[in-house]
Scaffold this motif. Structure first.
Motif, PDB file in Angstrom:
ATOM      1  N   ARG A   4       0.456  -2.038  -0.024  1.00 14.48           N
ATOM      2  CA  ARG A   4      -0.542  -0.156  -0.288  1.00 14.48           C
ATOM      3  C   ARG A   4       1.034   1.346  -0.197  1.00 14.48           C
ATOM      4  N   ASN A   5       1.999   1.186   0.740  1.00 12.11           N
ATOM      5  CA  ASN A   5       3.061   2.179   0.571  1.00 12.11           C
ATOM      6  C   ASN A   5       4.221   2.393  -1.245  1.00 12.11           C
ATOM      7  N   ALA A   6       4.735   2.969  -0.790  1.00 10.91           N
ATOM      8  CA  ALA A   6       5.948   3.918  -1.555  1.00 10.91           C
ATOM      9  C   ALA A   6       7.187   4.134  -1.674  1.00 10.91           C
ATOM     10  N   ILE A   7       8.041   4.064  -2.028  1.00 12.56           N
ATOM     11  CA  ILE A   7       9.377   4.328  -1.764  1.00 12.56           C
ATOM     12  C   ILE A   7       9.939   5.450  -3.025  1.00 12.56           C
ATOM     13  N   ALA A   8      10.660   6.296  -2.425  1.00 18.55           N
ATOM     14  CA  ALA A   8      11.336   6.905  -4.263  1.00 18.55           C
ATOM     15  C   ALA A   8      12.992   6.888  -3.206  1.00 18.55           C
ATOM     16  N   ILE A   9      14.223   6.550  -4.652  1.00 18.31           N
ATOM     17  CA  ILE A   9      15.405   6.587  -4.003  1.00 18.31           C
ATOM     18  C   ILE A   9      16.137   7.336  -5.163  1.00 18.31           C
ATOM     19  N   ARG A  10      16.667   8.159  -4.319  1.00 19.33           N
ATOM     20  CA  ARG A  10      17.961   8.711  -5.303  1.00 19.33           C
ATOM     21  C   ARG A  10      19.342   8.746  -4.661  1.00 19.33           C
ATOM     22  N   LYS A  11      20.127   7.849  -4.710  1.00 18.59           N
ATOM     23  CA  LYS A  11      21.415   7.308  -3.880  1.00 18.59           C
ATOM     24  C   LYS A  11      22.754   8.705  -4.717  1.00 18.59           C
ATOM     25  N   THR A  12      22.805   8.992  -5.801  1.00 16.53           N
ATOM     26  CA  THR A  12      24.250  10.341  -6.179  1.00 16.53           C
ATOM     27  C   THR A  12      24.186  11.075  -6.732  1.00 16.53           C
ATOM     28  N   LEU A  13      24.075  12.216  -5.951  1.00 20.73           N
ATOM     29  CA  LEU A  13      23.404  13.839  -6.335  1.00 20.73           C
ATOM     30  C   LEU A  13      24.460  14.279  -6.734  1.00 20.73           C
ATOM     31  N   ARG A  18      24.254  12.987 -12.676  1.00 17.04           N
ATOM     32  CA  ARG A  18      23.034  12.878 -12.074  1.00 17.04           C
ATOM     33  C   ARG A  18      22.251  11.009 -12.101  1.00 17.04           C
ATOM     34  N   ALA A  19      21.599  11.001 -11.470  1.00 19.26           N
ATOM     35  CA  ALA A  19      21.249   9.582 -10.880  1.00 19.26           C
ATOM     36  C   ALA A  19      19.476   9.415 -10.965  1.00 19.26           C
ATOM     37  N   LYS A  20      19.249   8.851 -11.491  1.00 21.62           N
ATOM     38  CA  LYS A  20      17.981   8.458 -11.773  1.00 21.62           C
ATOM     39  C   LYS A  20      17.086   7.906 -10.519  1.00 21.62           C
ATOM     40  N   ILE A  21      15.942   8.157  -9.982  1.00 21.03           N
ATOM     41  CA  ILE A  21      15.202   8.419  -9.050  1.00 21.03           C
ATOM     42  C   ILE A  21      14.102   6.958  -9.278  1.00 21.03           C
ATOM     43  N   ILE A  22      14.590   5.798  -8.351  1.00 20.21           N
ATOM     44  CA  ILE A  22      13.755   4.489  -8.019  1.00 20.21           C
ATOM     45  C   ILE A  22      12.131   4.700  -7.333  1.00 20.21           C
ATOM     46  N   THR A  23      11.580   4.358  -7.902  1.00 20.43           N
ATOM     47  CA  THR A  23      10.106   3.710  -7.221  1.00 20.43           C
ATOM     48  C   THR A  23      10.366   2.608  -6.819  1.00 20.43           C
ATOM     49  N   ALA A  24       9.548   2.451  -5.875  1.00 20.25           N
ATOM     50  CA  ALA A  24       8.937   1.268  -5.375  1.00 20.25           C
ATOM     51  C   ALA A  24       7.591   0.834  -4.589  1.00 20.25           C
ATOM     52  N   ALA A  25       6.713   0.046  -4.340  1.00 20.60           N
ATOM     53  CA  ALA A  25       5.841   0.040  -3.634  1.00 20.60           C
ATOM     54  C   ALA A  25       6.559  -1.079  -2.370  1.00 20.60           C
ATOM     55  N   THR A  26       6.751  -0.422  -1.209  1.00 18.78           N
ATOM     56  CA  THR A  26       6.617  -1.381  -0.200  1.00 18.78           C
ATOM     57  C   THR A  26       5.282  -1.141   0.693  1.00 18.78           C
ATOM     58  N   ASN A  27       5.235  -2.467   1.639  1.00 19.88           N
ATOM     59  CA  ASN A  27       4.125  -3.439   2.964  1.00 19.88           C
ATOM     60  C   ASN A  27       4.921  -2.045   4.176  1.00 19.88           C
ATOM     61  N   GLU A 148      28.569   7.324  -1.067  1.00 17.38           N
ATOM     62  CA  GLU A 148      27.909   8.802  -1.715  1.00 17.38           C
ATOM     63  C   GLU A 148      26.148   9.313  -0.847  1.00 17.38           C
ATOM     64  N   PRO A 149      26.196   9.994  -0.833  1.00 13.59           N
ATOM     65  CA  PRO A 149      24.540  10.913  -0.419  1.00 13.59           C
ATOM     66  C   PRO A 149      22.828   9.887  -0.861  1.00 13.59           C
ATOM     67  N   THR A 150      22.757   9.371   0.383  1.00 13.71           N
ATOM     68  CA  THR A 150      21.736   8.868   0.163  1.00 13.71           C
ATOM     69  C   THR A 150      20.347   9.532   0.325  1.00 13.71           C
ATOM     70  N   LEU A 151      19.467  10.239  -0.851  1.00 16.82           N
ATOM     71  CA  LEU A 151      18.012  10.777  -0.753  1.00 16.82           C
ATOM     72  C   LEU A 151      17.225   9.856  -0.834  1.00 16.82           C
ATOM     73  N   ILE A 152      15.958   9.518  -0.615  1.00 12.40           N
ATOM     74  CA  ILE A 152      15.440   8.543  -0.112  1.00 12.40           C
ATOM     75  C   ILE A 152      13.429   9.413   0.395  1.00 12.40           C
TER      76      ILE A 152
END
Length: 279
Positions: A4-13, A18-27, A148-152
């Motif tokens: 029901r929930n979701a996350i979005a991760i951008r690891k390299t800034l 420029r890093a791709k934003i990865i999205t995924a579903a999560t419980n 590297e930095p992690t932004l989530i």
């Protein structure tokens, strides 16, 4: 059960990569997600009208300011919020852009936009056609393994109160570095959360020697002095200033309600007309 929930991760800034934003579903809940990552600067936001973020600039300012206070000694070491001399050189260099408000605001905006788009698209219920709003939790930390930095960002339904009143318990002592919103606090407060009664909503942090009330585990505390017709709340430099605290201040200013930044004291509770928490 479908996630029901979701996350979005951008690891390299940064300007160079420029890093791709990865999205995924999560419980997983926001708390569980925060505990999956090393401690770092975080903030909890809420949407309004589904697509807006309440006080987005305030939240990104909090992230940047907290990141300036939190330091990352390196792999295998605990996070420090005090001594900048112990920070690993790679972390100082890698996090430098994100410690600037304008960069943090832009990167967080891109992340939250992508995450909300994915979250609404993949919800099985009609969230855009309902009254439900979304809780958005953002964490910025240092990944010592990948250097590297992690932004989530984490997205989940915003819980709404089921009653007009809440029950709190007096527990614990004030935290040491309240002005920095460090996700280490999510770890530190788990014992207090586990000790709460099932029908209790919050634990209130009190100085046991003076009985001064500081704040809740994730809330600000206010009392209304009956005789002086004044709202009392802890000095701003002693607590984490929540977003809704600023809303309360604006309402009091518009309604000419006096506010005194003085610790409410448990021994003087009989002098209050009422009290409330905001989160």
């Amino acid at each position: 059960m479908l996630p029901r929930n979701a996350i979005a991760i951008r690891k390299t800034l940064g300007a160079a990569t420029r890093a791709k934003i990865i999205t995924a579903a999560t419980n997983k809940t926001s708390t569980a997600t925060l505990l999956d990552y090393p401690p770092g600067a975080y903030t909890g936001m809420r949407t309004f009208d589904k697509l807006g973020i309440m006080d987005f600039t305030g939240h990104t300012t909090r992230l940047a300011n907290s990141l300036q206070q939190i330091h990352f000694p390196g792999q295998g070491a605990e996070t420090s919020v005090v001594d900048s001399s112990v920070e690993a050189a790679a972390a100082t260099k890698g996090l430098a852009p994100l410690r600037r408000l304008e960069v943090m605001k832009e990167e967080t905006m891109n992340l939250v936009k992508a995450g909300l788009k994915f979250y609404y698209k993949n919800r099985t219920d009609d969230v855009l056609g309902s009254a439900d709003e979304t809780k958005v939790t953002v964490l910025c930390t240092w990944d010592p393994e990948n250097q590297e930095p992690t932004l989530i960002a984490h997205f989940e339904p915003l819980k709404t109160p089921t009653t007009l009143r809440c029950k709190v318990e007096v527990h614990g002592s004030p935290r040491h570095h309240a002005t920095a919103k460090d996700s280490q606090w999510v770890r530190d407060r788990r014992g207090l959360e586990a000790s709460l009664d099932k029908d209790s909503n919050e634990a209130i942090l009190v100085d046991n020697s003076t009985q001064d009330i500081y704040e809740g585990l994730s809330s600000n505390f206010f009392a209304f002095d009956r005789e002086r017709r004044t709202i009392l709340t802890a000095p701003l430099n002693s607590v984490l200033q929540g977003t809704i605290l600023k809303v309360v201040m604006n309402v009091c200013n518009n309604e000419n309600i006096p506010v005194e930044f003085k610790f409410p004291n448990l021994k003087e509770a009989h002098e209050w007309e009422g009290a409330f928490i905001t989160t």
